[in-house]
Scaffold this active site. Structure first.
Site, mmCIF file in Angstrom:
data_model
loop_
_atom_site.group_PDB
_atom_site.id
_atom_site.type_symbol
_atom_site.label_atom_id
_atom_site.label_comp_id
_atom_site.label_asym_id
_atom_site.label_seq_id
_atom_site.Cartn_x
_atom_site.Cartn_y
_atom_site.Cartn_z
ATOM 1 N N SER A 162 37.316 39.114 34.822
ATOM 2 C CA SER A 162 38.677 38.584 34.632
ATOM 3 C C SER A 162 38.656 37.080 34.893
ATOM 4 O O SER A 162 37.889 36.361 34.251
ATOM 5 C CB SER A 162 39.664 39.313 35.537
ATOM 6 N N THR A 163 39.442 36.601 35.852
ATOM 7 C CA THR A 163 39.564 35.164 36.098
ATOM 8 C C THR A 163 38.196 34.528 36.355
ATOM 9 O O THR A 163 37.457 34.948 37.228
ATOM 10 C CB THR A 163 40.467 34.909 37.308
ATOM 11 N N HIS A 188 39.327 40.239 30.436
ATOM 12 C CA HIS A 188 40.775 40.095 30.299
ATOM 13 C C HIS A 188 41.096 38.820 29.521
ATOM 14 O O HIS A 188 40.745 37.725 29.946
ATOM 15 C CB HIS A 188 41.440 40.036 31.672
ATOM 16 N N MET A 282 40.441 38.251 39.652
ATOM 17 C CA MET A 282 41.480 38.516 40.638
ATOM 18 C C MET A 282 41.926 39.966 40.517
ATOM 19 O O MET A 282 41.984 40.519 39.422
ATOM 20 C CB MET A 282 42.665 37.576 40.403
ATOM 21 N N ASP A 285 40.805 45.580 39.193
ATOM 22 C CA ASP A 285 40.412 46.304 37.993
ATOM 23 C C ASP A 285 38.889 46.409 37.907
ATOM 24 O O ASP A 285 38.186 45.411 38.033
ATOM 25 C CB ASP A 285 40.955 45.602 36.742
#
Length: 343
Positions: A162-163, A188, A282, A285
């Site tokens: 993700s991030t 993501h 972050m 998930d």
């Protein structure tokens, strides 16, 4: 708790005002300065010392990307890029931005409200957690290893991020040779950007990289990236091959596509013939999915705290007992080859 201090860099007066109003509505965020171009932004950074900068890509006098390239080596600053659908965002990420958010059309009221009230504040908060010493990007062109045995066609490698993950995933994939087993990825990212991301990686990697579609076969030397938007990516077995299925669904663990959904499908389908890799991001998930993979006999790797932009998802997975190996991002590909050669 101190508020997150934000610098807004945007040349449109109307959109700049909306950004400031939206961010100041959040009790954890305070806009401490605004700028219309990179030169004003430079002065504001020195004077106000913000924690996070939101940055438009298209700016007068100097592009946002060029500004990042000049800024980051001397003054790393957690930056969220705001951009329309364009592959320029990946240049910004490579230059050191933490992440990006898609700029909504002013005429799309529902999208605009979601952007202002949810997407933007969440992204700013995520960026505020980024480690500044990880914002200087380093890339290697060295293959991390090779397979001592024949190509392992019955193995699936699943990656979630993700991030900060667009660059982390790219760094791992660039180190794989064409002998690597088939790879499936959930990163993501908004709708439309994943196709450009895959095409960009396809040009810079030895492996083939494409945006996944239902029916695509997972095969050695190929990477399938989940399309951003409203579809989850799952792995299924069809005869002797693994394939992917993309299906619409509700958010799982706060996301669609979800890393948890991918990992859980790999756990059930490939069992011990799989490797799960969870990178920077972050939230949580992928943590439960990685645990399920390990419980089904798969090998599991998570990016370590020192090299993560945001040590969220890997941290939760580690605390659950889902992680066998914690590695710096520069060592993830090497560890993957070591595991494959022991399988």
């Amino acid at each position: 708790m101190a508020k997150i201090r934000v610098l807004v860099v945007e040349d449109s007066m109307v959109f700049r005002r909306l950004l400031v109003e939206a961010l100041n509505r959040d009790p954890d965020i305070e806009v401490v300065a605004v700028a219309e171009d990179p030169f004003q932004a430079r002065d504001a950074i020195i004077e106000c010392q913000p924690d996070v900068m939101t940055l438009d890509v298209e700016l007068p006098r100097m592009s946002g990307i060029e500004f990042l390239r000049k800024l980051m080596p001397q003054y790393p600053l957690a930056t969220v890029v705001i951009s329309a659908l364009s592959d320029k965002v990946f240049d910004a990420l490579q230059a050191g931005a933490v992440d990006f958010v898609e700029k909504p059309a002013m005429t799309q009221k529902a999208q605009l409200e979601q952007f202002m009230n949810r997407d933007l504040p969440i992204m700013v908060k995520a960026a505020s957690m980024a480690k500044l010493d990880q914002l200087r990007r380093k890339h290697t062109e060295i293959v991390a290893g090779s397979l001592a045995q024949r190509q392992k066609k019955d193995v699936v490698i699943a990656i979630g991020a993700s991030t900060g993950g667009t660059e982390a995933t790219a760094e791992v994939l660039r180190e794989f040779g064409t002998d690597i087993p088939g790879i499936v990825v959930v990163q993501h990212m908004p709708t439309g950007f994943t196709k450009m991301y895959a095409e960009r990686l396809n040009r810079s990697c030895r492996v083939e990289v494409k945006e996944a579609k239902t029916g695509d076969v997972i095969q050695p030397g190929r990477v399938l990236i989940a399309p951003g938007g409203e579809e989850h990516l799952k792995v299924v077995r069809v005869g002797e091959n693994y394939q992917v299925v993309c299906r619409r669904g509700d958010k799982v663990s706060g996301h669609c596509p979800s890393v948890d959904v991918l990992f859980q499908s790999v756990a059930e389908t490939a069992e011990k013939n799989a490797i799960g890799i969870l990178l920077t991001g972050m939230g949580s998930d992928g943590a439960q999915g990685l645990l399920k993979m390990r419980q089904h006999g798969a090998r599991t790797i998570a990016q370590d705290e020192s090299s993560c932009i945001v040590y969220g998802m890997p941290k939760v997975a580690y605390e659950l007992g889902a992680v066998q190996y914690q590695e710096k991002i520069s060592d993830v590909a090497r560890r993957t080859y070591q595991i494959l050669n022991s399988m």
